[in-house]
Design an enzyme around this catalytic site. Structure first.
Site, short mmCIF file in Angstrom:
data_model
loop_
_atom_site.label_atom_id
_atom_site.label_comp_id
_atom_site.label_asym_id
_atom_site.label_seq_id
_atom_site.Cartn_x
_atom_site.Cartn_y
_atom_site.Cartn_z
N LYS A 121 0.59 -1.20 -0.18
CA LYS A 121 0.01 0.20 0.04
C LYS A 121 0.96 1.36 -0.02
O LYS A 121 0.69 1.93 -0.64
CB LYS A 121 -1.02 0.03 1.32
CG LYS A 121 -1.79 1.39 1.10
CD LYS A 121 -2.25 1.49 2.58
CE LYS A 121 -2.11 2.81 2.84
NZ LYS A 121 -2.43 3.25 4.61
N ASP A 139 -6.65 1.69 1.29
CA ASP A 139 -6.46 1.70 2.75
C ASP A 139 -8.08 1.28 3.41
O ASP A 139 -8.79 0.40 2.66
CB ASP A 139 -6.28 3.05 3.08
CG ASP A 139 -7.65 4.04 2.79
OD1 ASP A 139 -8.49 3.52 2.22
OD2 ASP A 139 -7.24 5.32 3.15
#
Length: 206
Positions: A121, A139
């Site tokens: 991420k 997220d």
């Protein structure tokens, strides 16, 4: 309603609300972005943006950060949570940027994810926001909204990311990532949107 139809509605509403979204994390270059994203783990962007001005004034480059003791770094980021781990990783990552990449933040997923504390991420955010490479960082907001809006039934971040990439054109991924985050914060939080936000209303989500 087909998933593509749902995606079209989502895109329409997010584009109406945020036609030109900026990166929520304040930064000036790839290094300061990398630091900010690393600090944002289990911490809000707003909190990160409060601590980074003083941190970046003291250590705006990998050279400056690598020269600090992790205890010094921890003093700047004391309110960000997981401070000892984050401080150590920031110093270690800065040293590796000097050793492996001539003090530059690398622009490939493989090289970024080889740095301490840089997962997929984090690497995706840097690739998207610093280098303009197509990525769709997922997220907690994006994971929640993708499932709420039935764009994905994936049970992992990886599965949701793969589904979202199928739903939307590649050239929109970077912008949509930010739009999703902003929408999740402002219109459709985890506790549910009351009254229903325009996306949930049009998708008949209750």
């Amino acid at each position: 309603m087909l998933r593509k139809q749902r995606a079209s509605i989502v895109l329409e509403e997010l584009e109406r609300a945020y036609p030109a979204p900026g990166c929520p994390l304040h930064h000036t270059d790839p290094f300061t972005l990398l630091v900010a994203v690393m600090l944002s783990a289990q911490c809000t962007d707003a909190r990160v943006n409060k601590v980074t001005p003083e941190l970046f004034a003291a250590a705006p480059t990998p050279q400056a950060m690598a020269a600090m003791e992790w205890q010094q770094v921890r003093e700047f980021i004391a309110t960000c949570g997981l401070t000892q781990t984050k401080a150590k990783r920031l110093v270690e990552t800065s040293k590796l940027l000097l050793e492996r990449h001539n003090g530059q933040v690398p622009s490939t997923f493989e090289e970024l994810e080889a740095l301490p504390g840089v997962g997929h991420k984090t690497a995706s955010v840097v690739m998207a926001q610093a280098f303009g490479m197509p990525a769709f960082p997922v997220d907690t907001h994006i994971f929640r909204l993708a499932r709420r809006w039935n764009l994905s039934r994936g049970k992992t971040v990886e599965a949701v990311e793969a589904d979202l990439k199928k739903c939307f054109p590649k050239h929109l991924w970077n912008k949509l990532h930010v739009q999703f985050v902003l929408w999740g914060r402002e219109h459709c939080p985890a506790r549910g949107c009351k009254p229903l936000c325009p996306v949930c209303a049009r998708l008949a989500v209750t």
